[in-house]
Design an enzyme around this catalytic site. Sequence first.
Site, PDB file in Angstrom:
ATOM      1  N   GLU A   1     -94.783   6.666  34.818  1.00  0.00           N
ATOM      2  CA  GLU A   1     -93.652   5.838  34.413  1.00  0.00           C
ATOM      3  C   GLU A   1     -92.460   6.753  34.180  1.00  0.00           C
ATOM      4  OE1 GLU A   1     -92.035   3.360  30.544  1.00  0.00           O
ATOM      5  OE2 GLU A   1     -94.206   3.372  30.913  1.00  0.00           O
TER       6      GLU A   1
ATOM      7  N   ARG B   1     -83.948   6.643  30.747  1.00  0.00           N
ATOM      8  CA  ARG B   1     -83.220   7.136  29.566  1.00  0.00           C
ATOM      9  C   ARG B   1     -82.311   8.302  29.895  1.00  0.00           C
ATOM     10  NH1 ARG B   1     -88.265   7.489  25.273  1.00  0.00           N
ATOM     11  NH2 ARG B   1     -89.118   5.402  25.715  1.00  0.00           N
TER      12      ARG B   1
ATOM     13  N   LYS C   1     -96.956  -4.488  27.724  1.00  0.00           N
ATOM     14  CA  LYS C   1     -96.896  -3.178  27.064  1.00  0.00           C
ATOM     15  C   LYS C   1     -96.720  -3.434  25.574  1.00  0.00           C
ATOM     16  CE  LYS C   1     -93.683   0.730  26.551  1.00  0.00           C
ATOM     17  NZ  LYS C   1     -92.551   1.446  27.179  1.00  0.00           N
TER      18      LYS C   1
END
Length: 224
Positions: free
Chosen positions: A56, A60, A144
């Site tokens: 993943e 950011r 998640k």
Amino acid sequence: MTRQTSVPAVPMDAKIAQLDSLCARARIMPVITIAHEDHILPLADALAAGGLQVLEITLRSPHGLTAIRRLRELRPELCVGAGTVLDQASWEAAEAAGAQFIVTPGSTAALLESALHSPIPLLPGVSSASDIMLGYALGYRRFKLFPAEVSGGVAALKALGGPFGGVRFCPTGGISPDNLVRYMDQPNVMCVGGTWMFDSQWIKAGDWARIEQASREALQLLAP
């Protein structure tokens, strides 16, 4: 641009199967924020050499989309998704970069509904029963749990397993070698997300061998 079609691009059952397959392959999913572009390939290679091949890549940092594009082009054997997708613009950017799955830290009605019309499976972030119900109403069954430890950890997963019997989770946030096995022992956990396998100091030092070893040791904790 929000998709206008009312027909899902891929049936939800198929997307659930895709998520189940990639999480079974992953078991532990590295959640990676790329600080420098030249870290992309050696970090991915070290993780993969240690057995972690489902990555993943968060959005950011400004290198997130570059990392997804580069890994999809140069490391096609890996499964590469986009994390920290917050809105439609970042979704579309991740999709254009070649992300094979999308992970969000939380859930909004707009993203959940829009994602129904994308061919890419979404693992939406939740932290409460109400969050789950928002996605459940639209057909989502894989989520998640984030931030996992702050949101109740293993105790929360046990409690959520009652009313949401068909739901499974990828807990992320606060997962470590100390609690990894407890999480993976839960029947409603399909994999976990984490970062402990690639300490930032190891990355800065270019200690790729140590990252490979830490990845291998993490998976060995889950060996039968």
